[in-house]
Motif scaffolding. Structure first.
Motif, PDB file in Angstrom:
ATOM      1  N   SER A  62      23.344   4.518   8.110  1.00  0.00           N
ATOM      2  CA  SER A  62      23.609   4.518   6.895  1.00  0.00           C
ATOM      3  C   SER A  62      22.242   3.986   6.119  1.00  0.00           C
ATOM      4  O   SER A  62      21.860   4.320   5.127  1.00  0.00           O
ATOM      5  N   LEU A  63      22.078   2.833   6.269  1.00  0.00           N
ATOM      6  CA  LEU A  63      21.039   1.978   5.878  1.00  0.00           C
ATOM      7  C   LEU A  63      19.897   2.697   6.053  1.00  0.00           C
ATOM      8  O   LEU A  63      18.733   2.602   5.195  1.00  0.00           O
ATOM      9  N   LYS A  64      19.608   3.041   7.321  1.00  0.00           N
ATOM     10  CA  LYS A  64      18.374   3.718   7.517  1.00  0.00           C
ATOM     11  C   LYS A  64      17.906   4.979   6.642  1.00  0.00           C
ATOM     12  O   LYS A  64      16.685   5.324   6.161  1.00  0.00           O
ATOM     13  N   GLU A  65      19.089   5.634   6.333  1.00  0.00           N
ATOM     14  CA  GLU A  65      18.988   6.798   5.428  1.00  0.00           C
ATOM     15  C   GLU A  65      18.349   6.403   4.177  1.00  0.00           C
ATOM     16  O   GLU A  65      17.665   7.027   3.248  1.00  0.00           O
ATOM     17  N   ILE A  66      18.767   5.298   3.511  1.00  0.00           N
ATOM     18  CA  ILE A  66      18.356   4.635   2.520  1.00  0.00           C
ATOM     19  C   ILE A  66      16.859   4.279   2.346  1.00  0.00           C
ATOM     20  O   ILE A  66      16.047   4.350   1.627  1.00  0.00           O
ATOM     21  N   LEU A  67      16.460   3.378   3.559  1.00  0.00           N
ATOM     22  CA  LEU A  67      15.136   3.167   3.722  1.00  0.00           C
ATOM     23  C   LEU A  67      14.153   4.269   3.764  1.00  0.00           C
ATOM     24  O   LEU A  67      13.056   4.190   3.550  1.00  0.00           O
ATOM     25  N   GLN A  68      14.630   5.356   4.351  1.00  0.00           N
ATOM     26  CA  GLN A  68      13.875   6.666   4.392  1.00  0.00           C
ATOM     27  C   GLN A  68      13.288   6.868   3.094  1.00  0.00           C
ATOM     28  O   GLN A  68      12.619   7.825   2.805  1.00  0.00           O
ATOM     29  N   GLU A  69      14.125   6.696   1.975  1.00  0.00           N
ATOM     30  CA  GLU A  69      13.562   6.997   0.571  1.00  0.00           C
ATOM     31  C   GLU A  69      12.632   6.262   0.026  1.00  0.00           C
ATOM     32  O   GLU A  69      12.222   6.585  -0.859  1.00  0.00           O
ATOM     33  N   ASP A  70      12.259   5.182   0.602  1.00  0.00           N
ATOM     34  CA  ASP A  70      11.204   4.163   0.021  1.00  0.00           C
ATOM     35  C   ASP A  70       9.834   5.098   0.239  1.00  0.00           C
ATOM     36  O   ASP A  70       9.774   5.796   1.544  1.00  0.00           O
ATOM     37  N   ILE A  71       8.960   4.738  -0.605  1.00  0.00           N
ATOM     38  CA  ILE A  71       7.692   5.725  -0.564  1.00  0.00           C
ATOM     39  C   ILE A  71       7.026   5.140   0.379  1.00  0.00           C
ATOM     40  O   ILE A  71       6.018   5.892   1.072  1.00  0.00           O
TER      41      ILE A  71
END
Length: 98
Positions: A62-71
């Motif tokens: 779940s955290l990885k999904e959030i990190l993938q949003e970073d530019i």
């Protein structure tokens, strides 16, 4: 809970694009702090373009999904080191650093 260390690779980014990308990066942090996904975020004072996040997430996926949003995630412009952690003690004085 996770501690995430982020190191941006300036060698992969044109100088003319860096400031605009950093602005979007900061907006991403703010968005996830406002949503409650991140407890805090900051920069490392002795390492250029490096910082950390204390993240609240049920699991690393779940955290990885959030990190993938970073530019900086796209095109591997930064490295993200993710470490699971558990808070033991928290000082009330932490607020004085904000």
């Amino acid at each position: 809970m996770f501690l995430v260390m982020i190191q941006i690779d300036k060698n992969k980014i044109e100088d003319s694009a860096l400031e605009a990308m950093l602005t979007k990066h900061r907006q991403w942090f703010k968005s996830h702090i406002d949503q409650g996904n991140f407890f805090l975020a900051g920069r490392l004072t002795e390492t250029p373009l490096a910082g950390f996040v204390l993240a609240d997430s049920d699991d690393e996926e779940s955290l990885k999904e959030i990190l993938q949003e970073d530019i900086f995630w796209k095109d591997e412009l930064a490295t993200y080191q993710v470490q699971p952690c558990v808070l033991g003690l928290v000082s009330h004085a932490l607020k004085s650093y904000l």
